[in-house]
Design a protein around this motif. Structure first.
Motif, PDB file in Angstrom:
ATOM      1  N   UNK A   6       0.848  -1.189   0.000  1.00  0.00           N
ATOM      2  CA  UNK A   6       0.000   0.000   0.000  1.00  0.00           C
ATOM      3  C   UNK A   6       0.884   1.239   0.000  1.00  0.00           C
ATOM      4  N   UNK A   7       0.415   2.277  -0.672  1.00  0.00           N
ATOM      5  CA  UNK A   7       1.117   3.553  -0.673  1.00  0.00           C
ATOM      6  C   UNK A   7       0.238   4.561   0.057  1.00  0.00           C
ATOM      7  N   UNK A  13       5.481  11.586  -1.947  1.00  0.00           N
ATOM      8  CA  UNK A  13       5.847  12.862  -2.572  1.00  0.00           C
ATOM      9  C   UNK A  13       5.998  12.725  -4.085  1.00  0.00           C
ATOM     10  N   UNK A  14       5.723  11.529  -4.614  1.00  0.00           N
ATOM     11  CA  UNK A  14       5.781  11.313  -6.053  1.00  0.00           C
ATOM     12  C   UNK A  14       7.178  11.383  -6.632  1.00  0.00           C
ATOM     13  N   UNK A  15       8.185  11.024  -5.850  1.00  0.00           N
ATOM     14  CA  UNK A  15       9.570  11.131  -6.306  1.00  0.00           C
ATOM     15  C   UNK A  15       9.920  10.104  -7.376  1.00  0.00           C
ATOM     16  N   UNK A  16       9.204   8.988  -7.401  1.00  0.00           N
ATOM     17  CA  UNK A  16       9.437   7.969  -8.410  1.00  0.00           C
ATOM     18  C   UNK A  16      10.470   6.930  -8.068  1.00  0.00           C
ATOM     19  N   UNK A  28       2.414   5.585 -11.518  1.00  0.00           N
ATOM     20  CA  UNK A  28       1.878   6.820 -10.953  1.00  0.00           C
ATOM     21  C   UNK A  28       0.382   6.891 -11.209  1.00  0.00           C
ATOM     22  N   UNK A  29      -0.377   7.404 -10.231  1.00  0.00           N
ATOM     23  CA  UNK A  29      -1.802   7.624 -10.445  1.00  0.00           C
ATOM     24  C   UNK A  29      -2.005   8.995 -11.087  1.00  0.00           C
ATOM     25  N   UNK A  30      -3.237   9.398 -11.257  1.00  0.00           N
ATOM     26  CA  UNK A  30      -3.548  10.673 -11.914  1.00  0.00           C
ATOM     27  C   UNK A  30      -3.076  11.890 -11.134  1.00  0.00           C
ATOM     28  N   UNK A  31      -2.820  11.724  -9.845  1.00  0.00           N
ATOM     29  CA  UNK A  31      -2.349  12.822  -9.004  1.00  0.00           C
ATOM     30  C   UNK A  31      -0.821  12.862  -8.894  1.00  0.00           C
ATOM     31  N   UNK A  32      -0.141  11.983  -9.633  1.00  0.00           N
ATOM     32  CA  UNK A  32       1.318  11.949  -9.587  1.00  0.00           C
ATOM     33  C   UNK A  32       1.878  11.207  -8.388  1.00  0.00           C
ATOM     34  N   UNK A  33       1.029  10.477  -7.685  1.00  0.00           N
ATOM     35  CA  UNK A  33       1.465   9.683  -6.534  1.00  0.00           C
ATOM     36  C   UNK A  33       1.656   8.241  -6.984  1.00  0.00           C
ATOM     37  N   UNK A  54       6.503   5.837   2.709  1.00  0.00           N
ATOM     38  CA  UNK A  54       5.078   5.871   2.364  1.00  0.00           C
ATOM     39  C   UNK A  54       4.536   4.489   1.974  1.00  0.00           C
ATOM     40  N   UNK A  55       5.402   3.490   1.879  1.00  0.00           N
ATOM     41  CA  UNK A  55       4.978   2.153   1.434  1.00  0.00           C
ATOM     42  C   UNK A  55       4.920   1.212   2.629  1.00  0.00           C
ATOM     43  N   UNK A  56       3.817   0.460   2.709  1.00  0.00           N
ATOM     44  CA  UNK A  56       3.650  -0.493   3.810  1.00  0.00           C
ATOM     45  C   UNK A  56       2.905  -1.722   3.294  1.00  0.00           C
TER      46      UNK A  56
END
Length: 57
Positions: A6-7, A13-16, A28-33, A54-56
């Motif tokens: 899960x994110x 922060x969408x760093x990639x 990436x989703x539509x919000x850049x996350x 952010x990942x668990x």
């Protein structure tokens, strides 16, 4: 054992970093996350790769 991670979108922060390191499992989703689109075998490695934790599971 493969797990789908899960994110936390509030923390991401969408760093990639996850998308770059694990392109088969993250996009990436539509919000850049980031979002997990597939189960991964190396969950600990994937979670450690995120600079903001952010990942668990």
């Amino acid at each position: 054992m493969a797990v789908k991670l899960k994110v936390n979108k509030d923390v991401c922060i969408g760093c990639g970093a996850c998308v770059g390191a694990f392109p088969d499992a993250f996009t990436f989703d539509n919000d850049g996350k980031a979002e997990c689109i597939k189960e991964v075998d190396k969950a600990d490695e994937v979670k450690a790769n995120c600079p903001v934790s952010a990942i668990s599971e």
